[in-house]
Scaffold this motif. Structure first.
Motif, PDB file in Angstrom:
ATOM      1  N   ALA A 122       0.857  -1.152  -0.056  1.00 42.68           N
ATOM      2  CA  ALA A 122       0.087   0.109  -0.006  1.00 42.68           C
ATOM      3  C   ALA A 122       0.830   1.351  -0.085  1.00 42.68           C
ATOM      4  CB  ALA A 122      -1.121  -0.140   1.268  1.00 42.68           C
ATOM      5  N   HIS A 123       1.713   1.247   0.642  1.00 45.35           N
ATOM      6  CA  HIS A 123       2.854   2.377   0.838  1.00 45.35           C
ATOM      7  C   HIS A 123       3.360   2.770  -0.486  1.00 45.35           C
ATOM      8  CE1 HIS A 123       5.524   5.601   2.307  1.00 45.35           C
ATOM      9  NE2 HIS A 123       6.696   4.786   1.971  1.00 45.35           N
ATOM     10  N   ILE A 124       3.994   1.459  -1.175  1.00 47.09           N
ATOM     11  CA  ILE A 124       4.802   1.548  -2.449  1.00 47.09           C
ATOM     12  C   ILE A 124       3.808   2.079  -3.511  1.00 47.09           C
ATOM     13  CG2 ILE A 124       5.819   0.124  -4.250  1.00 47.09           C
ATOM     14  CD1 ILE A 124       6.718  -1.793  -1.969  1.00 47.09           C
ATOM     15  N   TYR A 125       2.694   1.638  -3.505  1.00 53.03           N
ATOM     16  CA  TYR A 125       1.716   2.230  -4.484  1.00 53.03           C
ATOM     17  C   TYR A 125       1.388   3.443  -4.366  1.00 53.03           C
ATOM     18  CZ  TYR A 125       0.991  -2.285  -7.109  1.00 53.03           C
ATOM     19  OH  TYR A 125       0.910  -3.295  -7.922  1.00 53.03           O
ATOM     20  N   HIS A 126       1.069   3.761  -3.045  1.00 55.72           N
ATOM     21  CA  HIS A 126       0.634   5.458  -2.877  1.00 55.72           C
ATOM     22  C   HIS A 126       1.911   6.296  -2.988  1.00 55.72           C
ATOM     23  CE1 HIS A 126      -3.829   5.215  -2.239  1.00 55.72           C
ATOM     24  NE2 HIS A 126      -3.489   4.116  -1.638  1.00 55.72           N
ATOM     25  N   THR A 127       2.748   6.064  -2.423  1.00 53.53           N
ATOM     26  CA  THR A 127       3.950   6.863  -2.481  1.00 53.53           C
ATOM     27  C   THR A 127       5.163   6.814  -3.364  1.00 53.53           C
ATOM     28  OG1 THR A 127       3.670   6.856  -0.054  1.00 53.53           O
ATOM     29  CG2 THR A 127       5.376   7.523  -0.377  1.00 53.53           C
ATOM     30  N   HIS A 128       5.510   5.649  -3.938  1.00 49.61           N
ATOM     31  CA  HIS A 128       6.600   5.236  -4.649  1.00 49.61           C
ATOM     32  C   HIS A 128       6.100   4.889  -6.394  1.00 49.61           C
ATOM     33  CE1 HIS A 128       8.870   6.477  -1.185  1.00 49.61           C
ATOM     34  NE2 HIS A 128       8.383   5.440  -0.449  1.00 49.61           N
ATOM     35  N   PHE A 129       5.027   4.675  -6.497  1.00 49.39           N
ATOM     36  CA  PHE A 129       4.769   4.239  -7.765  1.00 49.39           C
ATOM     37  C   PHE A 129       5.533   4.858  -8.925  1.00 49.39           C
ATOM     38  CE2 PHE A 129       2.005   2.888 -11.483  1.00 49.39           C
ATOM     39  CZ  PHE A 129       2.157   1.541 -11.447  1.00 49.39           C
ATOM     40  N   GLN A 130       5.494   6.159  -9.011  1.00 52.63           N
ATOM     41  CA  GLN A 130       6.070   7.036 -10.026  1.00 52.63           C
ATOM     42  C   GLN A 130       7.648   6.732  -9.742  1.00 52.63           C
ATOM     43  OE1 GLN A 130       3.072   7.704 -11.328  1.00 52.63           O
ATOM     44  NE2 GLN A 130       4.389   8.624 -12.588  1.00 52.63           N
ATOM     45  N   LYS A 131       8.344   6.438  -8.859  1.00 49.44           N
ATOM     46  CA  LYS A 131       9.735   5.946  -9.011  1.00 49.44           C
ATOM     47  C   LYS A 131       9.658   4.616  -9.592  1.00 49.44           C
ATOM     48  CE  LYS A 131      12.877   7.814  -7.995  1.00 49.44           C
ATOM     49  NZ  LYS A 131      13.783   8.372  -8.962  1.00 49.44           N
ATOM     50  N   ILE A 132       8.794   3.672  -9.169  1.00 51.68           N
ATOM     51  CA  ILE A 132       8.851   2.306  -9.661  1.00 51.68           C
ATOM     52  C   ILE A 132       8.773   2.365 -11.299  1.00 51.68           C
ATOM     53  CG2 ILE A 132       7.256   0.244  -9.648  1.00 51.68           C
ATOM     54  CD1 ILE A 132       8.774  -0.157  -7.360  1.00 51.68           C
ATOM     55  N   VAL A 133       7.932   3.244 -11.762  1.00 48.94           N
ATOM     56  CA  VAL A 133       7.805   3.346 -13.089  1.00 48.94           C
ATOM     57  C   VAL A 133       9.015   3.651 -13.903  1.00 48.94           C
ATOM     58  CG1 VAL A 133       6.362   4.435 -14.991  1.00 48.94           C
ATOM     59  CG2 VAL A 133       5.102   3.917 -13.005  1.00 48.94           C
ATOM     60  N   SER A 134       9.696   4.676 -13.146  1.00 52.64           N
ATOM     61  CA  SER A 134      10.942   5.423 -13.755  1.00 52.64           C
ATOM     62  C   SER A 134      11.789   4.280 -13.708  1.00 52.64           C
ATOM     63  CB  SER A 134      11.435   6.700 -12.900  1.00 52.64           C
ATOM     64  OG  SER A 134      11.965   6.384 -11.838  1.00 52.64           O
ATOM     65  N   LEU A 135      11.926   3.192 -12.745  1.00 46.14           N
ATOM     66  CA  LEU A 135      12.914   2.290 -12.706  1.00 46.14           C
ATOM     67  C   LEU A 135      12.361   1.153 -13.769  1.00 46.14           C
ATOM     68  CD1 LEU A 135      13.247   2.138  -8.864  1.00 46.14           C
ATOM     69  CD2 LEU A 135      15.011   2.768 -10.425  1.00 46.14           C
ATOM     70  N   LYS A 136      11.360   1.267 -14.372  1.00 44.06           N
ATOM     71  CA  LYS A 136      10.759   0.216 -15.247  1.00 44.06           C
ATOM     72  C   LYS A 136      10.583  -1.062 -14.402  1.00 44.06           C
ATOM     73  CE  LYS A 136      12.544   2.214 -19.393  1.00 44.06           C
ATOM     74  NZ  LYS A 136      12.565   3.188 -18.815  1.00 44.06           N
ATOM     75  N   GLU A 137       9.903  -0.884 -13.040  1.00 41.18           N
ATOM     76  CA  GLU A 137       9.709  -2.144 -12.300  1.00 41.18           C
ATOM     77  C   GLU A 137       8.126  -2.326 -12.351  1.00 41.18           C
ATOM     78  OE1 GLU A 137      11.593  -4.271 -10.102  1.00 41.18           O
ATOM     79  OE2 GLU A 137      13.423  -3.554 -11.317  1.00 41.18           O
ATOM     80  N   GLU A 138       7.077  -1.221 -12.976  1.00 39.89           N
ATOM     81  CA  GLU A 138       5.908  -1.708 -12.498  1.00 39.89           C
ATOM     82  C   GLU A 138       5.338  -2.825 -12.815  1.00 39.89           C
ATOM     83  OE1 GLU A 138       5.649   0.784 -16.632  1.00 39.89           O
ATOM     84  OE2 GLU A 138       7.319   0.385 -14.946  1.00 39.89           O
ATOM     85  N   ALA A 139       5.749  -3.417 -13.931  1.00 40.20           N
ATOM     86  CA  ALA A 139       5.158  -4.807 -14.465  1.00 40.20           C
ATOM     87  C   ALA A 139       5.533  -5.882 -13.498  1.00 40.20           C
ATOM     88  CB  ALA A 139       5.779  -5.356 -15.722  1.00 40.20           C
ATOM     89  N   HIS A 140       6.703  -5.720 -12.718  1.00 34.72           N
ATOM     90  CA  HIS A 140       7.223  -6.801 -11.859  1.00 34.72           C
ATOM     91  C   HIS A 140       6.287  -6.610 -10.540  1.00 34.72           C
ATOM     92  CE1 HIS A 140       9.549  -9.644  -9.587  1.00 34.72           C
ATOM     93  NE2 HIS A 140       9.933  -8.396  -8.688  1.00 34.72           N
ATOM     94  N   LEU A 141       6.241  -5.339  -9.982  1.00 33.09           N
ATOM     95  CA  LEU A 141       5.433  -4.886  -8.951  1.00 33.09           C
ATOM     96  C   LEU A 141       3.975  -5.459  -9.111  1.00 33.09           C
ATOM     97  CD1 LEU A 141       4.941  -3.441  -6.317  1.00 33.09           C
ATOM     98  CD2 LEU A 141       4.538  -1.498  -7.766  1.00 33.09           C
ATOM     99  N   ASN A 142       3.203  -5.101 -10.177  1.00 33.46           N
ATOM    100  CA  ASN A 142       1.989  -5.488 -10.639  1.00 33.46           C
ATOM    101  C   ASN A 142       1.839  -7.106 -10.456  1.00 33.46           C
ATOM    102  OD1 ASN A 142       1.132  -2.803 -10.541  1.00 33.46           O
ATOM    103  ND2 ASN A 142       1.290  -2.785 -12.987  1.00 33.46           N
ATOM    104  N   THR A 143       2.710  -7.898 -11.033  1.00 32.94           N
ATOM    105  CA  THR A 143       2.582  -9.186 -11.003  1.00 32.94           C
ATOM    106  C   THR A 143       2.667  -9.787  -9.436  1.00 32.94           C
ATOM    107  OG1 THR A 143       3.545  -9.219 -13.360  1.00 32.94           O
ATOM    108  CG2 THR A 143       3.610 -11.292 -12.042  1.00 32.94           C
TER     109      THR A 143
END
Length: 215
Positions: free
Chosen positions: A160-181
């Motif tokens: 919950a913290h990662i999605y709400h606070t750090h999702f843009q950073k996850i996207v910039s690291l190209k990690e969002e597909a991994h996070l979502n899975t």
């Protein structure tokens, strides 16, 4: 300094835990790997025919702990006491820490401190053989499911913290597909075994509905 900028916050990033070795962990892990490899997460979370529910919960709990640990590990240089002074999941939700033993009254701590407490607490549960037995045939305690539910509830808070606070950073690291899975796998498992109360899931309700109710 390592790839993920883990140098100065090494405590939160811990070595991978392996499943109980003397149990059927290895067999069950092969099953997980095979079903995950098929790409069908709904199939991957189901209890394999003839297997013990507690064994299945134990092996998966270790796996989800490792996953969340690795995901959060990629963010430790961005999730700091300055950037995240509280453990929040959006403007409406804030988590305070208590473990009922050393810290009985919930305290407000920064997000990285909260995650450190949380990971230490989960690790101590996983290492306690009276809760997660290592030897084949050793029974699980009567409160095993309650412990697992608390672990899952707390791991969810990291998501919950990662999605709400750090999702843009996850996207910039190209990690969002991994996070979502990883999150989809976690939520499908949670729903399959009713491990987290609905009210606890509220911070990510829309995302969860998109996972659980296929379009």
């Amino acid at each position: 300094m390592s790839l993920f900028g883990l140098g100065r916050n090494q405590r939160t990033f811990r070595p991978k835990k392996s499943a109980p070795s003397g149990s059927k962990g290895a067999q069950l892990r092969k099953h997980i790997d095979a079903t995950l490899g098929s790409g069908n997460l709904r199939e991957a979370v189901r209890l394999p025919p003839g297997e013990d529910t507690n064994e299945w919960l134990a092996v998966n709990t270790v796996d989800f702990f490792n996953q969340v640990n690795l995901l959060y590990g990629t963010l430790t240089e961005f999730c700091t006491p300055d950037s995240c002074p509280t453990m929040a999941a959006g403007p409406k939700y804030e988590y305070r820490w208590a473990d009922g033993v050393q810290i009985k009254k919930p305290i407000e701590v920064s997000a990285p401190k909260y995650v450190e407490y949380l990971m230490d607490w989960i690790e101590s549960q996983l290492d306690d053989e009276s809760i997660f037995p290592q030897k084949l045939g050793t029974p699980f305690p009567n409160n095993f499911r309650d412990v697992v539910k608390t672990i899952f509830k707390r791991l969810f808070r990291v998501y919950a913290h990662i999605y709400h606070t750090h999702f843009q950073k996850i996207v910039s690291l190209k990690e969002e597909a991994h996070l979502n899975t990883c999150f989809k796998h976690f939520i499908l498992f949670t729903c399959e075994f009713c491990l987290i109360d609905n009210k606890e899931l509220a911070p990510l309700q829309e995302l969860i509905e998109s996972i659980v109710i296929p379009h």
